[in-house]
Scaffold this active site. Structure first.
Site, short mmCIF file in Angstrom:
data_model
loop_
_atom_site.label_atom_id
_atom_site.label_comp_id
_atom_site.label_asym_id
_atom_site.label_seq_id
_atom_site.Cartn_x
_atom_site.Cartn_y
_atom_site.Cartn_z
N HIS A 107 -11.14 1.96 49.34
CA HIS A 107 -11.04 0.66 48.67
C HIS A 107 -10.54 -0.34 49.72
CE1 HIS A 107 -9.87 3.45 45.31
NE2 HIS A 107 -10.55 2.62 44.55
N ASP A 110 -6.84 -0.19 50.22
CA ASP A 110 -6.23 1.00 50.83
C ASP A 110 -6.11 0.80 52.32
OD1 ASP A 110 -6.90 2.29 48.42
OD2 ASP A 110 -8.71 3.18 49.28
N GLU A 238 -19.25 4.17 38.42
CA GLU A 238 -18.51 5.42 38.18
C GLU A 238 -17.96 5.42 36.76
OE1 GLU A 238 -15.85 6.59 41.39
OE2 GLU A 238 -14.49 7.47 39.92
N GLU A 274 -17.77 11.67 38.20
CA GLU A 274 -16.53 12.36 38.60
C GLU A 274 -16.17 13.42 37.57
OE1 GLU A 274 -13.38 10.03 40.25
OE2 GLU A 274 -11.84 11.18 39.20
N HIS A 277 -13.43 12.70 35.04
CA HIS A 277 -13.81 11.66 34.08
C HIS A 277 -14.70 12.25 32.98
CE1 HIS A 277 -13.26 8.31 37.34
NE2 HIS A 277 -12.20 9.06 37.20
N ASP A 302 -17.93 12.42 42.58
CA ASP A 302 -16.52 12.48 42.95
C ASP A 302 -16.04 13.86 42.55
OD1 ASP A 302 -16.33 10.03 44.13
OD2 ASP A 302 -14.85 9.20 42.74
N ASP A 313 -6.12 11.99 34.23
CA ASP A 313 -7.02 12.13 35.37
C ASP A 313 -6.17 12.77 36.48
OD1 ASP A 313 -9.26 11.84 36.90
OD2 ASP A 313 -9.09 9.67 37.16
N ASP A 315 -6.98 14.70 38.86
CA ASP A 315 -7.59 14.68 40.19
C ASP A 315 -7.23 15.90 41.04
OD1 ASP A 315 -8.90 12.30 39.70
OD2 ASP A 315 -7.45 11.05 40.75
N ASP A 345 -12.36 13.05 45.50
CA ASP A 345 -11.45 12.09 44.88
C ASP A 345 -10.35 12.94 44.25
OD1 ASP A 345 -10.17 10.05 43.69
OD2 ASP A 345 -11.90 9.25 42.59
C1 XLS Z 1 -10.18 6.53 39.26
C2 XLS Z 1 -11.42 6.52 40.03
C3 XLS Z 1 -11.34 5.81 41.37
C4 XLS Z 1 -12.71 5.53 41.92
C5 XLS Z 1 -12.74 4.51 43.01
O1 XLS Z 1 -10.01 7.28 38.32
O2 XLS Z 1 -11.84 7.84 40.19
O3 XLS Z 1 -10.57 6.55 42.26
O4 XLS Z 1 -13.31 6.69 42.39
O5 XLS Z 1 -12.27 3.28 42.59
NI NI Z 2 -13.40 8.50 41.46
NI NI Z 3 -10.83 9.26 38.78
#
Ligand code: XLS
Ligand code: NI
Ligand code: NI
Length: 447
Positions: A107, A110, A238, A274, A277, A302, A313, A315, A345
């Site tokens: 991003h 970041d 996404e 993702e 998600h 992702d 989430d 991750d 991700d």
């Molecule tokens: C958040 C998203 C984010 C996107 C990029 O849940 O996964 O990380 O991948 O903005």
């Molecule tokens: Ni993501």
């Molecule tokens: Ni995410």
């Protein structure tokens, strides 16, 4: 990249010998990921197209709502200086090289600190982009995709494109214009739109129809801009159902594809799916991939996973081999990832805070995908599943079925045909047998 930010960690190698007995002696390495090994006609590195994300790897201190950050980041002095940002980028590219990860994603915020004005933010970003451009050419690592963070700054508390304030919408356009341009300058293969706050918390204060139309307008002008600057990467949306909002407009693959069709955007965007998600949306990853793929709209992945029973989430790094097998089956079935990739991700758990855990975590995900790729290739080579599905729909390929599919029969004609069928005899779908065949193939041999 003169400094060694990860001292004592050597470039990870493929080493299939059994792990040493003591976990304390385990050095990060690949047990299954062998970048040059050919699987299903291509090298593993070309099939898997791994990417690491800048946000979790470099900017996530691993804090949670109940506790402070824990991640050890000796390269980061915690300041918002450009020098610190550059040092962080150096550490990241050293990490990519040592972990043999060919691609990365970021991003805008970041990479470089936000300034007091749009112009200042852009100058900060330009300095970092020049720096990472050098790092890219020195190391050969490529940008998979870039994106703009339109969710962290308090100005976006009501949304960005979907904000009730046009001033906020304008701020978002400035950020996306710049992020698209720097993504192009860095040779990005894609650009992602994740609308973290493009949804609502309560309908009591929300004009949903207006907000969805605003979002569509935003995507129209952003994709027009991408075209006008000659951006050749793929534009990706996404989907995510919620978190941080209660409901996000691009909640899953089907809702997003419907949104694109409703507003004349279909074909301009593909989907970045993702795993976590998908599970938050109450779907399997397999479902989300199948829906996107069926619409010719599966762009990128992702790669992470959630924690069952937890509605967050989380991750996690994707270490579940059944999951990676299903993902790679969908990828191989559509002919490969093309311009997309497998972007981790993913973040370490808060208690895995040492720098070496970054390597263990990514290696774990890469090994799980190597196993999944090989298992998916074996499932395809075995052919029984494919043949079963083909045979299941066989009647549709006979002349009558073909005419119906071609739209040559009316409902009344179909009804007349029905009277000619003496016995309607459904066949078993054999789900449990198929599941057992998949288990046999996945767990019988991993190389
Ligand atoms: C958040 C998203 C984010 C996107 C990029 O849940 O996964 O990380 O991948 O903005
Ligand atoms: Ni993501
Ligand atoms: Ni995410």
């Amino acid at each position: 990249m003169t400094l060694e930010h990860f001292p004592g960690i050597a470039r990870l190698q493929f080493d299939p010998t059994p792990a040493v007995r003591s976990i304390a002696q385990c050095r990060p390495r690949f047990h299954h990921y062998n970048p040059s090994e050919i699987v299903a006609g291509r090298s593993m590195q070309d099939q898997l197209r791994f990417a690491a994300c800048y946000w979790h790897t470099m900017r996530n201190g691993l804090g949670d709502p109940f506790g402070a950050a824990t991640a050890q980041t000796p390269w980061d002095d915690g300041s918002a200086s450009i020098e610190n940002a550059k040092r962080r980028a150096d550490a990241f590219f050293e990490f990519l090289t040592k972990c043999q990860i060919g691609r990365w994603c970021f991003h805008d915020r970041d990479l470089a600190p936000e300034g007091q004005t749009i112009a200042q933010s852009e100058r900060n970003l330009d300095q970092l982009v020049a720096h990472v451009a050098q790092l890219q050419s020195a190391t050969g690592h490529r940008l998979l995709w870039g994106t703009a963070n339109l969710f962290s700054h308090p100005r976006y508390l009501h949304g960005a494109a979907t904000s009730p304030s046009v001033d906020v919408f304008l701020q978002a356009t400035a950020q996306v214009r710049k992020a698209l341009e720097v993504t192009q300058a860095l040779g990005g293969e894609g650009y992602v739109f994740w609308g973290g706050r493009e949804g609502y918390d309560t309908l009591l204060n929300t004009d949903l129809a207006r907000e969805r139309a605003q979002m569509a307008r935003f995507l129209h002008i952003a994709s027009d801009h991408a075209q006008s600057i000659g951006f050749t990467g793929v534009l990706l949306i996404e989907p995510k159902p919620h978190e941080p909002t209660t409901h996000q407009y691009d909640s899953d693959s089907e809702a997003t594809l419907n949104f694109l069709r409703e507003f004349g955007l279909f074909g301009r965007f593909k989907l970045n799916i993702e795993t976590n998600h998908a599970t938050l949306a109450g779907h399997s990853m397999q479902h989300e991939l199948a829906v996107a793929s069926a619409a010719g709209s599966l762009g990128s992945i992702d790669a992470n996973m959630g924690t069952s029973g937890l509605g967050w989430d989380t991750d996690r790094f994707p270490t579940d081999v059944m999951l990676t097998t299903e993902i790679m089956l969908a990828v191989l079935n559509m002919g490969g990832l093309k311009q997309g990739g497998l972007n981790f991700d993913a973040k370490r758990r808060r208690a895995s805070f040492e720098p070496v855990d970054l390597f263990h975590a990514h290696a774990a995900g890469m090994d799980a995908f190597a196993l999944g790729l090989k298992a998916a290739a074996r499932i395809r080579a075995d052919g029984r599943l494919h043949e079963f599905v083909r045979a299941r729909y066989e009647s549709w390929d006979a002349p009558l079925g073909q005419s119906i599919r071609a739209g040559q029969l009316t409902l009344a004609q179909c009804a007349h045909e029905a009277t000619k069928v003496a016995v309607v005899a459904p066949a078993s779908a054999r789900q449990e047998l198929l599941e057992s065949i998949v288990n046999d193939i996945v767990f019988t041999s991993d190389r």
